[in-house]
Design a protein around this motif. Structure first.
Motif, PDB file in Angstrom:
ATOM      1  N   THR A 170       0.858  -1.199   0.000  1.00 58.19           N
ATOM      2  CA  THR A 170       0.000   0.000   0.000  1.00 58.19           C
ATOM      3  C   THR A 170       0.886   1.238   0.000  1.00 58.19           C
ATOM      4  O   THR A 170       0.695   2.168  -0.792  1.00 58.19           O
ATOM      5  CB  THR A 170      -0.903   0.023   1.253  1.00 58.19           C
ATOM      6  N   GLY A 196      -6.324  -8.527   1.568  1.00 60.06           N
ATOM      7  CA  GLY A 196      -4.992  -8.764   0.990  1.00 60.06           C
ATOM      8  C   GLY A 196      -4.764 -10.230   0.679  1.00 60.06           C
ATOM      9  O   GLY A 196      -5.468 -11.107   1.195  1.00 60.06           O
ATOM     10  N   ASN A 209       1.790  -9.442   1.948  1.00 63.21           N
ATOM     11  CA  ASN A 209       0.827  -9.488   0.845  1.00 63.21           C
ATOM     12  C   ASN A 209       1.464  -8.921  -0.419  1.00 63.21           C
ATOM     13  O   ASN A 209       2.131  -7.889  -0.367  1.00 63.21           O
ATOM     14  CB  ASN A 209      -0.400  -8.635   1.162  1.00 63.21           C
ATOM     15  N   ASN A 212      -3.302  -6.345  -2.835  1.00 63.37           N
ATOM     16  CA  ASN A 212      -4.412  -5.987  -1.952  1.00 63.37           C
ATOM     17  C   ASN A 212      -5.397  -5.074  -2.674  1.00 63.37           C
ATOM     18  O   ASN A 212      -5.083  -4.466  -3.708  1.00 63.37           O
ATOM     19  CB  ASN A 212      -3.944  -5.436  -0.592  1.00 63.37           C
ATOM     20  N   SER A 227      -6.530  -0.876  -5.984  1.00 68.93           N
ATOM     21  CA  SER A 227      -5.734  -2.086  -5.750  1.00 68.93           C
ATOM     22  C   SER A 227      -4.242  -1.799  -5.892  1.00 68.93           C
ATOM     23  O   SER A 227      -3.818  -0.923  -6.640  1.00 68.93           O
ATOM     24  CB  SER A 227      -6.160  -3.218  -6.695  1.00 68.93           C
ATOM     25  N   LEU A 316      -6.506  -4.238   7.168  1.00 69.87           N
ATOM     26  CA  LEU A 316      -5.994  -5.565   6.777  1.00 69.87           C
ATOM     27  C   LEU A 316      -5.737  -6.422   8.015  1.00 69.87           C
ATOM     28  O   LEU A 316      -6.072  -7.607   8.035  1.00 69.87           O
ATOM     29  CB  LEU A 316      -4.690  -5.422   5.973  1.00 69.87           C
TER      30      LEU A 316
END
Ligand SMILES: NC(=O)c1ccc[n+]([C@@H]2O[C@H](COP(=O)([O-])OP(=O)(O)OC[C@H]3O[C@@H](n4cnc5c(N)ncnc54)[C@H](O)[C@@H]3O)[C@@H](O)[C@H]2O)c1
Length: 327
Positions: A170, A196, A209, A212, A227, A316
């Motif tokens: 992210t 994720g 991850n 996500n 995303s 998450l």
């Protein structure tokens, strides 16, 4: 006022050098790089600059008034704090830091040194196509936006990113699309609900991850799906679909166009438009030199953006929708 700069890290950092040197009132004096092989190359390429592996050579030099941080993500926080302590303006590659507690500390320390300017390099704001879209759309007509950061460079996950504690896709990838959406509609979201997956990387050295997706709820009943897709077989691409009352605005591998009344209307502005990216750094330097210059990105927007990213991390880990707390 003249800007004497130092750049830390010479990957994307070389783009910073170009952007800084191109302005007539700024130039890079010192390059700091820790890789001995790169140091050799840099010394040949930049004969009129100091190339060093010691970052303290920058902080001890009182003629340096700007430091551009393009080191690995986990160095950013400490290097920002050092810049603040030694009164240097700061360009920092995204992400500014990797933890919410660090973000709060940066904010606190900057509030005590109001003259120091900080800016994080969110390059999509100067993209020709997205500037055009910003003019064309109105938030009152929008109900849904899909914004996908598709990396197309999966192998990059297995270098320093795999070794970095708290690395997050992210903060490393999706952040660009979150900033793009905030800026396009001039709003910031209230809630985040993220999901994720590590399915495509679970037997690799990258333990976080690698994909996500988050639903962000904005005011004016606008929903967005953003995303961070680091594993797709795809070009490196910032894919966008903006759904409005009367038309849909699209940037994807098929092209850039408006879909309206069953007709495809091509958009003509440039994408990916990489040559304009340096404008963001140059605008920041102009803002340091001339107080009257309007910044492309305000400091508050940068803290807000980071707050959104940390809310996504929280969502998450808690596996539920969270309210975004802006620090
Ligand atoms: N804004 C953007 O679009 C964008 C694009 C790419 C990378 N980035 C960011 O830039 C940073 C660097 O990424 P990159 O792609 O250039 O990586 P890279 O691996 O290509 O290059 C990084 C370079 O910095 C050097 N380095 C790392 N830490 C250092 C330190 N503490 N002191 C001195 N040198 C150091 C490394 O030896 C390496 O040569 C990351 O934070 C990344 O997220 C931003």
């Amino acid at each position: 006022m003249e800007i004497k700069a130092a750049v830390i890290g010479s990957g994307i950092g070389e783009k910073h050098i170009q952007a800084i040197d191109e302005l007539k009132f700024s130039n890079v004096k010192i390059i700091c790089e820790t890789d001995p092989k790169k140091i050799k190359i840099l010394k040949k390429k930049y004969r009129n600059k100091v190339v060093t592996h010691r970052e303290n050579d920058i902080f001890k030099d009182s003629s340096i008034n700007l430091v551009s941080i393009a080191s690995y993500d986990d160095f950013h926080y400490k290097q920002i704090l050092k810049c603040i302590r030694y009164n240097k303006h700061i360009i920092v590659e995204k992400p500014m830091c990797l933890k919410l507690s660090q973000l709060k500390e940066i904010k606190k320390r900057l509030s005590k040194k109001k003259k120091i300017k900080l800016f994080s390099n969110l390059v999509l704001r100067v993209n020709n196509l997205f500037l055009d879209l910003k003019k064309k759309i109105k938030s009152k007509d929008i109900y849904f936006i899909e914004a996908d950061y598709i990396w197309g460079r999966k192998n990059k996950l297995f270098g320093w990113r795999a070794k970095t504690k708290n690395y997050s896709i992210t903060l490393g990838a999706g952040i660009h699309m979150i900033d793009l959406v905030n800026w396009l509609i001039d709003l910031k979201p209230m809630y985040a609900n993220a999901f994720g997956s590590n399915k495509m990387t679970k037997n690799t050295t990258f333990k976080k991850n690698s994909f996500n997706v988050v639903i962000l709820e904005y005011p004016k009943k606008i929903l967005t799906k953003i995303s961070s897709n680091c594993v797709a077989h795809y070009d490196h691409f910032h894919e966008l679909k903006i759904f409005t009352k009367n038309a849909t605005y699209i940037n994807n591998l098929q092209g850039k166009f408006i879909y309206k009344d069953k007709k495809v209307i091509p958009l003509t502005r440039n994408y990916p438009d990489k040559k304009n990216r340096k404008k963001l750094i140059q605008n920041f330097i102009e803002c340091i030199v001339k107080n009257s210059k309007k910044p492309i990105m305000q400091l508050k927007e940068q803290f807000d953006l980071m707050s959104i990213c940390f809310a996504i991390e929280e969502s998450l880990s808690k596996k539920r929708k969270v309210k975004i707390n802006y620090i």
